[in-house]
Design a protein around this motif. Structure first.
Motif, PDB file in Angstrom:
ATOM      1  N   ALA A 277     -66.581 -23.099  52.651  1.00 21.64           N
ATOM      2  CA  ALA A 277     -67.365 -24.327  52.536  1.00 21.64           C
ATOM      3  C   ALA A 277     -68.356 -24.241  51.384  1.00 21.64           C
ATOM      4  O   ALA A 277     -68.735 -23.150  50.943  1.00 21.64           O
ATOM      5  N   ILE A 278     -68.755 -25.401  50.906  1.00 21.75           N
ATOM      6  CA  ILE A 278     -69.821 -25.544  49.913  1.00 21.75           C
ATOM      7  C   ILE A 278     -70.961 -26.306  50.583  1.00 21.75           C
ATOM      8  O   ILE A 278     -70.769 -27.423  51.082  1.00 21.75           O
ATOM      9  N   ILE A 279     -72.161 -25.677  50.598  1.00 26.05           N
ATOM     10  CA  ILE A 279     -73.328 -26.248  51.294  1.00 26.05           C
ATOM     11  C   ILE A 279     -74.441 -26.455  50.277  1.00 26.05           C
ATOM     12  O   ILE A 279     -74.705 -25.587  49.442  1.00 26.05           O
ATOM     13  N   ALA A 288     -65.377 -28.547  52.864  1.00 27.99           N
ATOM     14  CA  ALA A 288     -65.031 -27.422  53.738  1.00 27.99           C
ATOM     15  C   ALA A 288     -63.530 -27.386  53.969  1.00 27.99           C
ATOM     16  O   ALA A 288     -62.875 -28.431  54.034  1.00 27.99           O
ATOM     17  N   GLU A 289     -63.014 -26.196  54.081  1.00 32.46           N
ATOM     18  CA  GLU A 289     -61.599 -25.981  54.362  1.00 32.46           C
ATOM     19  C   GLU A 289     -61.457 -24.845  55.360  1.00 32.46           C
ATOM     20  O   GLU A 289     -62.253 -23.907  55.367  1.00 32.46           O
TER      21      GLU A 289
END
Length: 355
Positions: A277-279, A288-289
């Motif tokens: 994920a990128i947050i 998110a994957e």
């Protein structure tokens, strides 16, 4: 329309070429050699190769490449089928289609290609018609041609079938024995249990012409490819049948028959997922994957037929199943239906994108 034909051996030498229009230089084969150099196996060369001004369509038979050069866009399967037909005619004439046999019969090869194609378009492709136009090679004809100085095998009479609407059979055929022969060739693929009884049987066969060495001219020449599902009994001794794997009795090769678990009768699932994920700075998920697998530990007696359903199966993407999963059931109902192997195995791997 086929413009030219090149025959290339496995070592990459063009030993025969035929042109029906203007002559195309051998340099056109450089595109073919470039594609060939990128392939590990000889059979992996792309059947259709596009060049700036031509299309190269090829087949690989008997360690020989038959490369047709086209100037216009034509259905590739049409040309591929015709190239296979050329090879079959050569095999019928010379017993085998190899570099040696073609070199030994240069004149007949060119005569056949002239009759099979007219200005690049298919004309006569039936072997029995071609044999009336161009006599097959034999030792007596070679001796006669050597004595008379005649280097051609072309007949002076046009086949009568060319004048009728049935080009594959000449007119006025008469035989003393009015009969036909058929060769029925079948391959049997069967699953046999330990008692020698047939569990499943499939036969793939074809009906071909009857070949008799005494009769040079065949009465009927045809070939029908078919797939037959027949009930066939196979004789096998009990001793040989007992050597077969026990799982072959049911046709389910990944699980043997008669499994018994006395202490436990259960199945366990391990769901393992990795989250990517990128947050942002505020802790909000931008993207998110999820990549996951389901591993099973099966301790069930007998031959269990299980069904596993998901709350929202549409989330699963790029799924990969164990061979025990019934794929058609999943495609139609999005339900996993399977007879599991005994012990540990991976049931499914999947991917869930940003939803």
């Amino acid at each position: 329309m086929i413009h030219s034909l090149f025959i290339i051996n496995a070592s990459g030498d063009v030993f025969m070429e035929k042109h029906w229009k203007t002559v195309v230089g051998k340099s056109i084969c450089d595109y073919f050699f470039e594609a060939q150099s990128k392939c590990a196996n000889a059979e992996d060369v792309p059947p259709v190769i596009a060049t700036p001004h031509h299309y190269l369509i090829n087949i690989f038979r008997n360690n020989l490449y038959f490369v047709a050069v086209l100037t216009n866009e034509i259905a590739p399967l049409f040309v591929i089928e015709f190239l296979h037909r050329i090879v079959e005619v050569f095999e019928d004439y010379f017993t085998e289609c190899t570099e040696t046999s073609l070199k030994d019969n240069y004149v007949i090869v060119y005569e056949l290609l002239d009759e099979m194609l007219d200005s690049g378009l298919p004309l006569a492709t039936e072997t029995n018609i071609l044999k009336e136009l161009i006599k097959p090679p034999n030792i007596f004809r070679k001796v006669a041609n050597l004595v008379t100085g005649d280097s051609t095998n072309i007949s002076n009479v046009l086949p009568s079938s060319q004048l009728s609407n049935i080009p594959w059979r000449r007119m006025g055929v008469k035989y003393t024995n009015n009969e036909s022969y058929f060769d029925l060739i079948e391959e049997i693929d069967a699953i046999i249990d330990r008692n020698g009884a047939t569990v499943m049987c499939e036969i793939q066969g074809y009906v071909s012409e009857h070949k008799n060495e005494k009769n040079i001219e065949l009465k009927y020449s045809f070939e029908i490819h078919c797939l037959l599902l027949l009930h066939t009994s196979v004789d096998m001794s009990r001793e040989h049948a007992k050597r077969l794997a026990v799982g072959m009795e049911s046709g389910i090769t990944w699980r043997k028959v008669g499994i018994v678990h006395r202490t436990t009768n259960e199945i366990l699932f391990d769901i393992i997922e990795s989250f990517d994920a990128i947050i942002d700075q505020r802790g909000m998920i931008i993207t998110a994957e999820i990549s996951g697998v389901i591993d099973c530990c099966v301790k069930l007696s007998g031959m269990p037929d299980l069904t596993l359903s998901f709350i929202n199966p549409r989330l699963l993407d790029d799924v990969s199943f164990h061979p025990c999963v019934r794929l058609k059931k999943w495609e139609s109902e999005r339900v996993l239906s399977f007879i599991p192997p005994d012990g540990n195995f991976r049931l499914i791997s999947y991917h869930i994108g940003t939803q």
